[in-house]
Scaffold this active site. Structure first.
Site, mmCIF file in Angstrom:
data_model
loop_
_atom_site.group_PDB
_atom_site.id
_atom_site.type_symbol
_atom_site.label_atom_id
_atom_site.label_comp_id
_atom_site.label_asym_id
_atom_site.label_seq_id
_atom_site.Cartn_x
_atom_site.Cartn_y
_atom_site.Cartn_z
ATOM 1 N N ASP A 30 0.846 -1.193 0.000
ATOM 2 C CA ASP A 30 0.000 0.000 0.000
ATOM 3 C C ASP A 30 0.883 1.246 0.000
ATOM 4 O OD1 ASP A 30 -3.192 0.588 0.996
ATOM 5 O OD2 ASP A 30 -1.743 2.223 1.205
ATOM 6 N N ILE A 31 0.475 2.251 -0.781
ATOM 7 C CA ILE A 31 1.276 3.475 -0.915
ATOM 8 C C ILE A 31 1.226 4.311 0.366
ATOM 9 C CG2 ILE A 31 -0.467 5.087 -1.810
ATOM 10 C CD1 ILE A 31 1.541 5.785 -4.050
ATOM 11 N N ASN A 87 -12.955 -2.780 2.396
ATOM 12 C CA ASN A 87 -13.837 -1.628 2.527
ATOM 13 C C ASN A 87 -14.790 -1.615 1.341
ATOM 14 O OD1 ASN A 87 -12.588 -0.670 4.895
ATOM 15 N ND2 ASN A 87 -10.961 0.294 3.681
ATOM 16 N N GLY A 93 -15.378 3.628 3.669
ATOM 17 C CA GLY A 93 -14.184 4.350 3.240
ATOM 18 C C GLY A 93 -13.564 3.808 1.971
ATOM 19 N N HIS A 100 -10.347 -4.900 -3.324
ATOM 20 C CA HIS A 100 -9.008 -5.093 -2.761
ATOM 21 C C HIS A 100 -9.121 -5.447 -1.293
ATOM 22 C CE1 HIS A 100 -10.085 -0.817 -2.560
ATOM 23 N NE2 HIS A 100 -9.402 -0.746 -1.436
ATOM 24 N N HIS A 102 -7.115 -5.535 2.239
ATOM 25 C CA HIS A 102 -5.953 -4.993 2.947
ATOM 26 C C HIS A 102 -5.419 -6.090 3.868
ATOM 27 C CE1 HIS A 102 -6.812 -0.558 2.280
ATOM 28 N NE2 HIS A 102 -8.014 -1.066 2.029
HETATM 29 P P1 DGP Z 1 -9.681 1.806 0.356
HETATM 30 O O1 DGP Z 1 -9.902 2.994 1.241
HETATM 31 O O2 DGP Z 1 -10.067 0.502 1.026
HETATM 32 O O3 DGP Z 1 -10.296 1.978 -1.018
HETATM 33 O O4 DGP Z 1 -8.111 1.695 0.191
HETATM 34 C C1 DGP Z 1 -7.399 2.208 -0.867
HETATM 35 C C2 DGP Z 1 -5.932 2.024 -0.549
HETATM 36 O O5 DGP Z 1 -5.209 2.123 -1.750
HETATM 37 C C3 DGP Z 1 -5.336 3.062 0.403
HETATM 38 O O6 DGP Z 1 -4.861 2.400 1.566
HETATM 39 C C4 DGP Z 1 -4.173 3.677 -0.366
HETATM 40 C C5 DGP Z 1 -3.949 2.718 -1.516
HETATM 41 N N1 DGP Z 1 -3.535 3.323 -2.773
HETATM 42 C C6 DGP Z 1 -4.168 4.326 -3.430
HETATM 43 N N2 DGP Z 1 -3.536 4.627 -4.566
HETATM 44 C C7 DGP Z 1 -2.466 3.778 -4.643
HETATM 45 C C8 DGP Z 1 -1.436 3.592 -5.605
HETATM 46 O O7 DGP Z 1 -1.351 4.253 -6.643
HETATM 47 N N3 DGP Z 1 -0.513 2.625 -5.331
HETATM 48 C C9 DGP Z 1 -0.576 1.849 -4.183
HETATM 49 N N4 DGP Z 1 0.376 0.931 -4.022
HETATM 50 N N5 DGP Z 1 -1.544 1.996 -3.276
HETATM 51 C C10 DGP Z 1 -2.470 2.948 -3.500
#
Ligand code: DGP
Length: 114
Positions: A30-31, A87, A93, A100, A102
């Site tokens: 996760d970023i 989520n 959220g 996806h 987590h």
């Molecule tokens: P959610 O809130 O459950 O939709 O989580 C989205 C997650 O995705 C959040 O923890 C940050 C991650 N995320 C968003 N953009 C990127 C990206 O471009 N690369 C990566 N590796 N993670 C990302």
């Protein structure tokens, strides 16, 4: 429909720190990590969220969960414990409309989630 960020990562069009991939799923860091270990696992198939799955997705979702557990083991989380979160929808959220999970671990987590 245009591709989501996660579809682009799964297709190799955007960079990510991939920790596991096969023909059905891709797992990458996760970023914006919320724990010392924070990996997302996504299906290659563009499903919006858990609320959108159909019975035909059952084998794919089973595979995704089995691989999530393998990733957690690979990350060294099996003994200390880890959490899997999906989520789904605005109240939860959901920010990226591509299913996806987590995988979170490496610290003690509270319950219920805030
Ligand atoms: P959610 O809130 O459950 O939709 O989580 C989205 C997650 O995705 C959040 O923890 C940050 C991650 N995320 C968003 N953009 C990127 C990206 O471009 N690369 C990566 N590796 N993670 C990302």
């Amino acid at each position: 429909m245009s591709k989501t960020i996660f579809q682009k990562i799964a297709d190799g069009e955007l960079p990510a720190q991939i920790v596991y991939q096969d023909e059905w799923v891709v797992a990458f860091r996760d970023i914006n990590p919320q724990a010392p270990s924070h990996v997302l696992i996504v299906p290659r198939k563009p499903i919006r969220n858990l609320a959108s799955v159909t019975p035909e997705d059952a084998p794919l979702l089973g595979h995704l969960m089995v691989k999530a557990a393998e990733v957690a083991r690979q990350l060294g989380l099996a003994e200390s414990g880890w959490r899997m979160v999906f989520n789904s929808g605005p109240n939860a959220g959901e920010a990226v409309p591509h299913l996806h999970g987590h995988i979170l671990g490496g610290r003690k987590m509270g319950w219920p989630p805030g």
